[in-house]
Enzyme design. Structure first.
Site, PDB file in Angstrom:
ATOM      1  N   SER A  61       0.786  -1.233   0.000  1.00 28.14           N
ATOM      2  CA  SER A  61       0.000   0.000   0.000  1.00 28.14           C
ATOM      3  C   SER A  61       0.816   1.279   0.000  1.00 28.14           C
ATOM      4  O   SER A  61       0.255   2.361  -0.198  1.00 28.14           O
ATOM      5  CB  SER A  61      -0.967   0.013   1.197  1.00 28.14           C
ATOM      6  N   LYS A  64       0.376   3.312  -3.026  1.00 34.23           N
ATOM      7  CA  LYS A  64      -0.798   4.177  -3.184  1.00 34.23           C
ATOM      8  C   LYS A  64      -0.422   5.659  -3.135  1.00 34.23           C
ATOM      9  O   LYS A  64      -1.142   6.499  -3.679  1.00 34.23           O
ATOM     10  CB  LYS A  64      -1.836   3.845  -2.106  1.00 34.23           C
ATOM     11  N   TYR A 189      -3.820  -2.602 -10.333  1.00 39.10           N
ATOM     12  CA  TYR A 189      -3.721  -2.290  -8.906  1.00 39.10           C
ATOM     13  C   TYR A 189      -2.793  -3.280  -8.197  1.00 39.10           C
ATOM     14  O   TYR A 189      -1.874  -2.884  -7.466  1.00 39.10           O
ATOM     15  CB  TYR A 189      -5.120  -2.317  -8.287  1.00 39.10           C
ATOM     16  N   VAL A 259       1.248  -3.719   3.932  1.00 31.06           N
ATOM     17  CA  VAL A 259       1.227  -5.010   4.621  1.00 31.06           C
ATOM     18  C   VAL A 259       2.446  -5.872   4.291  1.00 31.06           C
ATOM     19  O   VAL A 259       2.619  -6.950   4.854  1.00 31.06           O
ATOM     20  CB  VAL A 259      -0.079  -5.797   4.343  1.00 31.06           C
TER      21      VAL A 259
END
Length: 305
Positions: A61, A64, A189, A259
Site C-alpha cells: 500500500s 498508493k 492495482y 502489509v
C-alpha cells in the site's frame, strides 16, 4: 544520525518476532518476520541505514502514495468527487462504509479508494498497461533507480486471492463510481502493490513530499506545493488504516504503511524515512517499524507537532 539509528536498532530488536506476517497473501506468508531495516535520506541526498535497509520487499500500500500523486496531478480537484479525504475508522478492506456511502471511498489510502484512483489512471492513460507503466516510471523518477520492478509471483498471488478487492470494485461499479473493466483495473492495482523496493530506495523516493513537491536532488517539480501539502495531510490522517490516529499520536509524522512490512514517513523540509519489518500488528501495520519511528521522533524531536 547514524548513532540514533543504531540506538533504535538495538532497542527494537527484542520486539522482533512479535506480530504476524501478511498470511492472507500466500506469496508473503513465508517472509522472515525477524528482519528489520531503517533508512533515512536527507534533502541534500545524504543517506544513512541500519539493519536490512537494502533488503527488497513488496511495498504493497505504500505504492498508493505514488498512484494518488499521479491521479491528483492529472485530475486535480476533480478527483475529490470520486474519493474523499476523511479517515475511515474501519479496516482497510471494509465493504460496509462503501455500501452506505454510495460507493465513494473515504480516502485514497484504503483499498477501495486506491482502486478508484487506479481506475481513474486507467481512464487517463487509456489502457491498464499504460497506467501501470506510468506508475512504475514515476517511481523510477522519484527514486532515481530504474532497476525497480514488480514481483510477478506476488502480483499473481494477490489476483488469485483478491476476492474482497473484486467485491469492492464491483460494489463501486454498481454505484457508478467505476469506469473501466473491474478485472483489468485490479490487475493494474495488484501489480503496483507488488512493486519491490528496499528501505533506502523508498526513503529517497519520498523526498518530493519533504520538499513541497519538488525533488530536492534533481530539482524537478513533480507536483505543486499545495498538492504536496494535501498528500502529506492525508498520510497523517489516513496513512495507517484504522490505526492512523494512533500513529499520529505516537509518531507525529505523515506516513504510509504497507502489509509487506514497510512504512515511509516524511519530515517536511528535512528528510524522508523508511522502515522495514514484516511482522504486522492487528491493524496491518509493521509492529516493529511503528515502534522504530516512534523512537526516532522521540529521540530527535523531529515531529511536526
Amino acid at each position: 544520525m547514524i548513532d540514533v539509528l543504531n540506538e533504535i536498532h538495538q532497542e527494537v530488536s527484542p520486539l522482533l518476532g512479535q506480530g504476524k506476517v501478511a498470511e492472507y497473501i500466500p506469496a508473503l506468508a513465508n517472509v522472515d518476520p525477524m528482519q528489520f531495516g531503517m533508512a533515512i535520506t536527507l534533502n541534500d541526498g545524504q543517506y544513512y541505514g541500519v539493519g536490512s535497509y537494502q533488503t527488497p520487499f513488496s511495498i504493497q500500500s505504500i505504492s498508493k502514495v505514488f498512484s494518488y500523486t499521479l491521479a491528483l496531478r492529472a485530475y486535480q480537484n476533480g478527483l475529490y468527487k470520486r474519493v474523499w479525504r476523511e479517515p475511515s475508522g474501519n479496516p482497510f478492506n471494509s465493504l460496509v462504509q462503501l455500501e452506505y456511502e454510495a460507493g465513494i471511498p473515504r480516502n485514497p489510502f484504503i483499498n477501495a479508494g486506491a482502486i478508484v484512483v487506479c481506475d481513474s489512471l486507467v481512464s487517463h492513460f487509456s489502457t491498464n498497461e499504460k497506467a501501470f507503466n506510468e506508475i512504475l516510471a514515476f517511481i523510477h523518477q522519484c527514486s532515481g533507480d530504474k532497476s525497480i520492478a514488480v514481483d510477478e509471483v506476488v502480483s499473481t498471488s494477490e489476483m488469485e486471492h483478491g476476492y474482497r478487492n473484486i467485491a469492492l470494485a464491483s460494489l463501486m461499479k454498481s454505484f457508478g463510481n467505476f469506469d473501466n473493466d473491474v478485472i483489468e483495473v485490479l490487475q493494474t492495482y495488484f501489480k503496483h502493490c507488488s512493486i519491490v523496493m528496499n528501505a533506502q530506495q523508498l526513503s529517497r523516493s519520498m523526498l518530493y513530499l519533504a520538499n513541497d513537491g519538488t525533488d530536492p536532488i534533481t530539482k524537478q517539480q513533480l507536483i505543486n506545493s499545495t498538492q504536496a501539502k494535501r498528500i502529506n495531510s492525508l498520510m497523517l490522517t489516513c496513512g495507517h488504516y484504522d490505526a492512523s490516529g494512533d500513529f499520529a499520536f505516537r509518531v507525529g509524522l505523515p506516513g504510509k504503511s504497507g502489509v509487506g512490512g514497510g512504512i515511509v514517513a516524511v519530515v517536511p523540509g528535512k528528510m524522508a524515512i523508511a522502515v522495514y519489518s514484516p511482522a504486522l500488528n492487528e491493524s496491518g501495520n509493521s509492529l516493529v517499524g511503528t515502534k522504530a519511528l516512534e523512537l526516532f521522533t522521540t529521540k530527535t524531536g523531529l515531529s511536526i507537532f
